[in-house]
Write an enzyme that holds these catalytic residues in place. Structure first.
Site, PDB file in Angstrom:
ATOM      1  N   ASP A  27      -5.179   8.748  -5.367  1.00 31.28           N
ATOM      2  CA  ASP A  27      -5.674  10.003  -4.775  1.00 31.28           C
ATOM      3  C   ASP A  27      -6.011  11.100  -5.789  1.00 31.28           C
ATOM      4  OD1 ASP A  27      -5.080   8.594  -2.499  1.00 31.28           O
ATOM      5  OD2 ASP A  27      -3.412   9.864  -1.881  1.00 31.28           O
ATOM      6  N   LYS A 136      -7.911   4.918   2.218  1.00 26.97           N
ATOM      7  CA  LYS A 136      -6.705   4.897   3.039  1.00 26.97           C
ATOM      8  C   LYS A 136      -6.614   6.192   3.832  1.00 26.97           C
ATOM      9  CE  LYS A 136      -3.510   6.656  -0.545  1.00 26.97           C
ATOM     10  NZ  LYS A 136      -2.975   7.851   0.153  1.00 26.97           N
ATOM     11  N   CYS A 169       2.201  10.326  -1.792  1.00 23.91           N
ATOM     12  CA  CYS A 169       1.445   9.073  -1.808  1.00 23.91           C
ATOM     13  C   CYS A 169       1.820   8.160  -2.968  1.00 23.91           C
ATOM     14  CB  CYS A 169      -0.052   9.378  -1.810  1.00 23.91           C
ATOM     15  SG  CYS A 169      -0.591  10.215  -0.290  1.00 23.91           S
TER      16      CYS A 169
END
Length: 212
Positions: A27, A136, A169
């Site tokens: 991310d 995702k 995450c």
């Protein structure tokens, strides 16, 4: 015997086979690293972003040079929010970005939404041809994605993990990798936590419970 490389991990060194190793980049998006991105708008401190971006870039370059696969995770939602279709979905309640957009109409459809600036990976570490990008919509890179199949197809056993946010995450992906019998190694200098004390807490968790 396959060639091994010793990594000076904590709490103890780990020997890895480069041909059985992949890098997971979590991310690294404007949403989590840039001024005006979702985390910044929600009041989180992102001042530590520049050195983390720089360190991520170094790790990515070293892995490419060593022919270690680079796999990007990219978090976000479709414009119609099909991945979070209302109050029946826990993420509808817990995603700070979704909550912020509901409370601030001017930002509706602009935060971690596919096709927006906020969703993009920052240019300093942008994917290159040959890299793998896995979209995702939950914290873990394994939740609802083909990441596990991608790793197994390449006969990967060790995953190096960099990215953001360390305590959300990154940690979720590391835990799920561990539960799937991969050996996860977090590169702490190339990660950034969201919230006071979060970096130290996740480093402790990973060091004590989830690998290196």
């Amino acid at each position: 015997m396959p060639r091994t490389v010793q990594i000076a991990a904590r709490p103890e060194p780990i020997a890895v086979v480069p041909e059985e190793t992949a890098l997971i980049v979590v991310d690294m998006q404007h949403a989590y690293l840039s001024k005006g991105g979702y985390l910044d708008l929600c009041g989180f401190d992102i001042s530590g972003s520049p050195p983390v971006i720089e360190e991520c870039a170094r790790v990515i370059a070293a892995c490419r040079d060593a022919n270690i696969p680079v796999i990007y995770l990219q978090n976000g939602f479709s414009p119609d929010l099909r991945e979070a279709p209302g109050p029946a979905a826990p993420v509808w309640h817990k995603s700070n970005a979704l909550r912020f957009m509901r409370a601030n109409e001017a930002y509706a459809g602009k935060l971690i939404t596919h096709g927006t600036w906020d969703h993009e990976i920052v240019p300093e570490v942008a994917p290159r041809p040959g890299d793998v990008v896995v979209g995702k919509s939950r914290y873990s890179g394994f939740a609802g994605t083909a990441l596990e199949q991608i790793l197994h197809a390449r006969r990967i056993r060790t995953v190096l993990v960099v990215g953001v946010a360390t305590n959300v995450c990154v940690e979720s992906t590391i835990r799920d990798a561990y539960h799937r019998e991969f050996f996860p190694v977090m590169v702490s200098d190339a990660t950034l936590g969201a919230g006071p004390g979060s970096q130290e807490a996740t480093e402790f968790n990973v060091r004590a419970f989830s690998a290196g």
